[in-house]
Design an enzyme around this catalytic site. Structure first.
Site, mmCIF file in Angstrom:
data_model
loop_
_atom_site.group_PDB
_atom_site.id
_atom_site.type_symbol
_atom_site.label_atom_id
_atom_site.label_comp_id
_atom_site.label_asym_id
_atom_site.label_seq_id
_atom_site.Cartn_x
_atom_site.Cartn_y
_atom_site.Cartn_z
ATOM 1 N N ASP A 16 56.256 37.946 36.893
ATOM 2 C CA ASP A 16 55.003 38.387 37.521
ATOM 3 C C ASP A 16 53.896 37.337 37.342
ATOM 4 O O ASP A 16 53.878 36.615 36.342
ATOM 5 C CB ASP A 16 54.574 39.732 36.902
ATOM 6 N N GLU A 63 58.611 48.371 46.383
ATOM 7 C CA GLU A 63 57.181 48.537 46.676
ATOM 8 C C GLU A 63 56.565 47.259 47.246
ATOM 9 O O GLU A 63 55.554 47.305 47.939
ATOM 10 C CB GLU A 63 56.424 48.957 45.412
ATOM 11 N N ASN A 64 57.181 46.110 46.961
ATOM 12 C CA ASN A 64 56.632 44.842 47.470
ATOM 13 C C ASN A 64 56.707 44.745 49.002
ATOM 14 O O ASN A 64 56.015 43.919 49.608
ATOM 15 C CB ASN A 64 57.351 43.638 46.839
ATOM 16 N N ARG A 184 58.220 40.567 30.378
ATOM 17 C CA ARG A 184 57.359 40.569 31.565
ATOM 18 C C ARG A 184 56.259 39.537 31.364
ATOM 19 O O ARG A 184 55.597 39.524 30.324
ATOM 20 C CB ARG A 184 56.729 41.938 31.822
ATOM 21 N N GLU A 203 64.501 45.875 23.854
ATOM 22 C CA GLU A 203 63.292 45.376 23.203
ATOM 23 C C GLU A 203 62.386 44.793 24.288
ATOM 24 O O GLU A 203 62.875 44.083 25.183
ATOM 25 C CB GLU A 203 63.655 44.265 22.206
#
Ligand code: IPE
Ligand code: IPE
Ligand code: MG
Length: 236
Positions: A16, A63-64, A184, A203
Site C-alpha cells: 500500500d 474494491e479497487n 502492510r 503475526e
C-alpha cells in the site's frame, strides 16, 4: 549478512502507498504504481534468496474496481507488462506463480496471460508467488459457503461433514499454507478485505514506508523482528 527466517514459510504483503508516494512528489498516481512494480521485483527476489517458500502479494482488491477508470486502466497496463516481462526470471529461479481472486472481472487478455504463466510455472518448486488480483476475502468466503451449500443440496455431503479442512479447501488459497507473517506498508493498520480466514493466527507487522520505498533491508529487519516473537496459538 542476510537474516535467516525462522519457522517462516509464508509472508503475505499488502503493498500500500503507491498513490501517496507519487502525490508527495507531485506526480500522477500511476507513477507510484510503476515504481511499486519495481519494488515487487526487488522483494520477490529478496524473499526467494532468503528461502521464503510462499509470498502472497495484494495487487488489486475487489474494491479497487471503484477507483477512477484511468487509474484502473493504468494498473491493468502495468499488470500486462509485468505478466509479459517476468516469465524468464521466474523460470530461471524455479518460481511457481499462482493467482487468487475474481478472474471474471479482469480483461480477457490478462486472464489468458495469467493462465499461461500459471501453466508454464506449474512444476517449479523453489518458491510460490501468489498474486491476489481482483481479490476480496469476504467474497472468497461467500463463494466457499455457496459451493458447500450446493454439495449439501445435491446430497453429496451432510452438514456434519463441513469442517475447517473442507472450508479451507474451498478457498482460492486451498494449496497454500496460512501466512505466518502479514506485512502492510504505508502506515495503515487494517486488512482491507485480505485473507481474513487465512490470517487467523498470522503475526502482523505495520510499516510506515510507502510501498515504492520498501526495501530488502526493511524486509530483513521485519523478519528479524518476527524471529523474536513467540507464537502461542492460544496456549499458555
Ligand atoms: C496500493 O497503493 C496499490 C493498489 C491498491 C492497487 P494505493 O494505490 O492504494 O496507494 P495509496 O494508498 O492511495 O497511497
Ligand atoms: C488494499 O489497499 C489493496 C491493495 C494494496 C491492493 P487499499 O489502498 O485499496 O485499501 P484501503 O482503501 O486503504 O483500505
Ligand atoms: Mg491504498
Amino acid at each position: 549478512m542476510s537474516i535467516e527466517p525462522q519457522n517462516l514459510q509464508h509472508i503475505a504483503i499488502i503493498m500500500d502507498g503507491n498513490g501517496r508516494w507519487a502525490t508527495k512528489k507531485g506526480l500522477p498516481r500511476s507513477f507510484g504504481h510503476k515504481k511499486g512494480a519495481e519494488t515487487v521485483r526487488e522483494i520477490t527476489r529478496a524473499a526467494g534468496e532468503m528461502g521464503v517458500k510462499y509470498l502472497t502479494l495484494y495487487a488489486f482488491s475487489t474494491e479497487n474496481w471503484q477507483r477512477d477508470p484511468d487509474e484502473v486502466d493504468a494498473l491493468m497496463d502495468l499488470l500486462r507488462q509485468y505478466l509479459k516481462s517476468e516469465m524468464s526470471e521466474l523460470q530461471k529461479n524455479g518460481v511457481k506463480i499462482v493467482f487468487i481472486g475474481e478472474r471474471e472481472m479482469l480483461p480477457a487478455d490478462i486472464v489468458e496471460a495469467m493462465k499461461k504463466l500459471e501453466a508454464d510455472t506449474l512444476n517449479n518448486d523453489k518458491m510460490t508467488i501468489c498474486i491476489a488480483l481482483s481479490y476480496g476475502s469476504r467474497q472468497e468466503i461467500v463463494y466457499a459457503a455457496r459451493r458447500i451449500a450446493a454439495l449439501a443440496k445435491r446430497g453429496d455431503i451432510s452438514p456434519e461433514d463441513v469442517d475447517m479442512k473442507m472450508f479451507s479447501d474451498m478457498l482460492y488459497t486451498k494449496d497454500i499454507p496460512n501466512p505466518d507473517l502479514l506485512i502492510r506498508t504505508s502506515g495503515e493498520q487494517r486488512l482491507s478485505n485480505y485473507l481474513l480466514w487465512q490470517c487467523a493466527y498470522s503475526e502482523f507487522y505495520f510499516s510506515n514506508s510507502l510501498w515504492p520505498d520498501f526495501s530488502r533491508k526493511e524486509l530483513e529487519e521485519i523478519i528479524a523482528n518476527y524471529n523474536q516473537r513467540e507464537r502461542r496459538y492460544g496456549k499458555a
